[in-house]
Design a protein around this motif. Sequence first.
Motif, PDB file in Angstrom:
ATOM      1  N   PRO A 104      46.015 -54.962  15.422  1.00  0.00           N
ATOM      2  CA  PRO A 104      46.108 -54.045  16.570  1.00  0.00           C
ATOM      3  C   PRO A 104      47.549 -53.892  17.044  1.00  0.00           C
ATOM      4  O   PRO A 104      48.376 -54.804  16.895  1.00  0.00           O
ATOM      5  N   VAL A 105      47.824 -52.760  17.637  1.00  0.00           N
ATOM      6  CA  VAL A 105      49.159 -52.506  18.177  1.00  0.00           C
ATOM      7  C   VAL A 105      49.033 -52.152  19.651  1.00  0.00           C
ATOM      8  O   VAL A 105      48.145 -51.394  20.046  1.00  0.00           O
ATOM      9  N   ARG A 106      49.904 -52.736  20.451  1.00  0.00           N
ATOM     10  CA  ARG A 106      49.970 -52.377  21.868  1.00  0.00           C
ATOM     11  C   ARG A 106      51.135 -51.416  22.050  1.00  0.00           C
ATOM     12  O   ARG A 106      52.261 -51.702  21.628  1.00  0.00           O
ATOM     13  N   ARG A 107      50.860 -50.295  22.673  1.00  0.00           N
ATOM     14  CA  ARG A 107      51.841 -49.215  22.795  1.00  0.00           C
ATOM     15  C   ARG A 107      52.280 -49.078  24.248  1.00  0.00           C
ATOM     16  O   ARG A 107      51.453 -48.918  25.150  1.00  0.00           O
ATOM     17  N   HIS A 108      53.600 -49.160  24.469  1.00  0.00           N
ATOM     18  CA  HIS A 108      54.175 -48.938  25.800  1.00  0.00           C
ATOM     19  C   HIS A 108      54.919 -47.603  25.753  1.00  0.00           C
ATOM     20  O   HIS A 108      55.866 -47.434  24.960  1.00  0.00           O
ATOM     21  N   GLU A 109      54.498 -46.671  26.562  1.00  0.00           N
ATOM     22  CA  GLU A 109      55.127 -45.354  26.535  1.00  0.00           C
ATOM     23  C   GLU A 109      56.572 -45.423  27.014  1.00  0.00           C
ATOM     24  O   GLU A 109      56.911 -46.213  27.898  1.00  0.00           O
ATOM     25  N   ASN A 110      57.401 -44.595  26.419  1.00  0.00           N
ATOM     26  CA  ASN A 110      58.813 -44.511  26.777  1.00  0.00           C
ATOM     27  C   ASN A 110      59.047 -43.185  27.485  1.00  0.00           C
ATOM     28  O   ASN A 110      58.843 -42.113  26.893  1.00  0.00           O
ATOM     29  N   ALA A 111      59.463 -43.238  28.734  1.00  0.00           N
ATOM     30  CA  ALA A 111      59.650 -42.030  29.528  1.00  0.00           C
ATOM     31  C   ALA A 111      61.017 -41.400  29.321  1.00  0.00           C
ATOM     32  O   ALA A 111      61.368 -40.440  30.020  1.00  0.00           O
ATOM     33  N   ARG A 112      61.800 -41.951  28.375  1.00  0.00           N
ATOM     34  CA  ARG A 112      63.056 -41.326  27.985  1.00  0.00           C
ATOM     35  C   ARG A 112      62.945 -40.824  26.546  1.00  0.00           C
ATOM     36  O   ARG A 112      62.154 -41.337  25.760  1.00  0.00           O
ATOM     37  N   PHE A 113      63.746 -39.836  26.205  1.00  0.00           N
ATOM     38  CA  PHE A 113      63.904 -39.413  24.820  1.00  0.00           C
ATOM     39  C   PHE A 113      65.348 -39.650  24.430  1.00  0.00           C
ATOM     40  O   PHE A 113      66.176 -40.014  25.275  1.00  0.00           O
ATOM     41  N   GLY A 114      65.677 -39.506  23.164  1.00  0.00           N
ATOM     42  CA  GLY A 114      67.039 -39.827  22.747  1.00  0.00           C
ATOM     43  C   GLY A 114      67.568 -38.943  21.638  1.00  0.00           C
ATOM     44  O   GLY A 114      66.815 -38.542  20.732  1.00  0.00           O
ATOM     45  N   TYR A 115      68.859 -38.628  21.730  1.00  0.00           N
ATOM     46  CA  TYR A 115      69.571 -37.930  20.660  1.00  0.00           C
ATOM     47  C   TYR A 115      70.919 -38.602  20.459  1.00  0.00           C
ATOM     48  O   TYR A 115      71.521 -39.128  21.407  1.00  0.00           O
ATOM     49  N   LEU A 116      71.390 -38.583  19.229  1.00  0.00           N
ATOM     50  CA  LEU A 116      72.704 -39.164  18.935  1.00  0.00           C
ATOM     51  C   LEU A 116      73.437 -38.319  17.907  1.00  0.00           C
ATOM     52  O   LEU A 116      72.839 -37.522  17.175  1.00  0.00           O
ATOM     53  N   ALA A 117      74.739 -38.516  17.859  1.00  0.00           N
ATOM     54  CA  ALA A 117      75.598 -37.854  16.873  1.00  0.00           C
ATOM     55  C   ALA A 117      76.767 -38.771  16.558  1.00  0.00           C
ATOM     56  O   ALA A 117      77.109 -39.658  17.350  1.00  0.00           O
ATOM     57  N   HIS A 118      77.372 -38.567  15.400  1.00  0.00           N
ATOM     58  CA  HIS A 118      78.522 -39.356  14.968  1.00  0.00           C
ATOM     59  C   HIS A 118      79.789 -38.516  15.122  1.00  0.00           C
ATOM     60  O   HIS A 118      79.823 -37.347  14.703  1.00  0.00           O
ATOM     61  N   TYR A 119      80.826 -39.126  15.692  1.00  0.00           N
ATOM     62  CA  TYR A 119      82.111 -38.452  15.891  1.00  0.00           C
ATOM     63  C   TYR A 119      83.224 -39.270  15.239  1.00  0.00           C
ATOM     64  O   TYR A 119      83.202 -40.502  15.283  1.00  0.00           O
ATOM     65  N   ARG A 120      84.178 -38.576  14.694  1.00  0.00           N
ATOM     66  CA  ARG A 120      85.364 -39.227  14.156  1.00  0.00           C
ATOM     67  C   ARG A 120      86.537 -38.960  15.097  1.00  0.00           C
ATOM     68  O   ARG A 120      86.663 -37.888  15.675  1.00  0.00           O
ATOM     69  N   ASN A 121      87.386 -40.000  15.237  1.00  0.00           N
ATOM     70  CA  ASN A 121      88.564 -39.908  16.102  1.00  0.00           C
ATOM     71  C   ASN A 121      88.169 -39.623  17.557  1.00  0.00           C
ATOM     72  O   ASN A 121      88.727 -38.745  18.214  1.00  0.00           O
TER      73      ASN A 121
END
Length: 440
Positions: free
Chosen positions: A194-211
């Motif tokens: 079984p798995v217990r699921r805790h909802e996450n009220a945030r979402f996320g995005y990321l990106a990679h930058y050079r310099n």
Amino acid sequence: MTEPETTASGPQPDDTRTADRYDVVIAGASLAGCAAAILLARRGVRVALLERRSDPEAYKVLCTHAITACAYPVLDELGLVPALEKAGAVRNEARWYTRWGWIEPKAAPGGPELPYAYNVRRSTLDPLIRSHAARTPGVELLLGHKVTGLLQEGGRTAGVRVTTPGGGERELRARLVVGADGKDSAVAGYAGIPVRRHENARFGYLAHYRNLPLPGGVGQAWFLEPDMAYSFPNDDGVTVLAVLPDKKHLPAFREDLEGSFEAFVRALPEAPPIDSAERVSKIIGTVDYPLLTREPTAPGIALVGDAALTGDPLWGVGCGWALQTAHWLAGAVAPAAAGRGDLDRSLAAYARTHRRRLRPHQQLAADFARSRPFNPVERLMFAAAARDEGAARHMYLFASRLIGPLGFLNPVAVAKAAAVNLRHRFSPAGRPARPAGSPG
């Protein structure tokens, strides 16, 4: 039955029935799986390390790309520290923005340096640890092998069924099957854990930058209550920049992802100068990333890494916990997995360690994932850490998962934090600058 397909060098056994029998079968050749395979094999265990992808250079894309300091001893035991340093991994110092100012942990005068591990892109880390596992005597790395079911014998798991790169099927028998196959673990699913699921009220995005210059060249995180963001410098001059807003912002992000992402970053206090940097990746992320918790063992099965416990990405603990759980498992079960002890008793010891070390952290993270402002105790501790070097070091130990919630909130630490905030409240500099709603 055909001879096992493997990337391991050297002659293969002539007896194919022996070749398909192992002490341990590990599903998933990423951080947790590779670390478990190496550590078990060094303890005399014969391991089949399965990876559903056929490319030895495959890597996880959606990740914080950070290994918390709690996992440094595991990296050291694995022998990966020199290779990581050579690959340009960045020691992960950090500073954190709060409404009371920046928390900037520093070593105590005359004391040891702060513990650290590394920020390193998974495109560097995953192939590195996988090749290390493939070269370890006792490990057979089987690429392109996907688990399609579990073998049962006497009421316990006794191996796996897999498909091979050529489309064939095989059965691999073992005393122990390890699920190191991520948050959507097939091993856990086939076993009915079984798995217990805790909802996450945030979402996320990321990106990679050079310099992308960062103050002091160290990582930064922003606690905006409830929104979050962080920037971590990585190898090859690349910085990972992530935003984790409350889901109330999701409609705007869906309408204009690039514009919303960049506007969010530009509005951060002391915002990273993204307009003068080069973005070298797409903006990627997820709108639904729940925190998942499973029992780490079942008869003949152990789960490591995200398969057992998937944390909130805003804390950047997944890589460190993957390595730690692999280490705890190998230390607990190696003799029994090789046929020299009671496997069920060994699995029970691993499960106790896993629950004791990680569940309290997960409970706090699940509560904070509701996307709420700091509670009174958090305000007390974060405000003190922004005002006092000792409190900042204490916060750093907790953020690095070197101490648990009980250690972080021990009576002495709470009393010291209260004293720091009282001194600030009644100091000439503190009175006019105290933000509304702060603990003082």
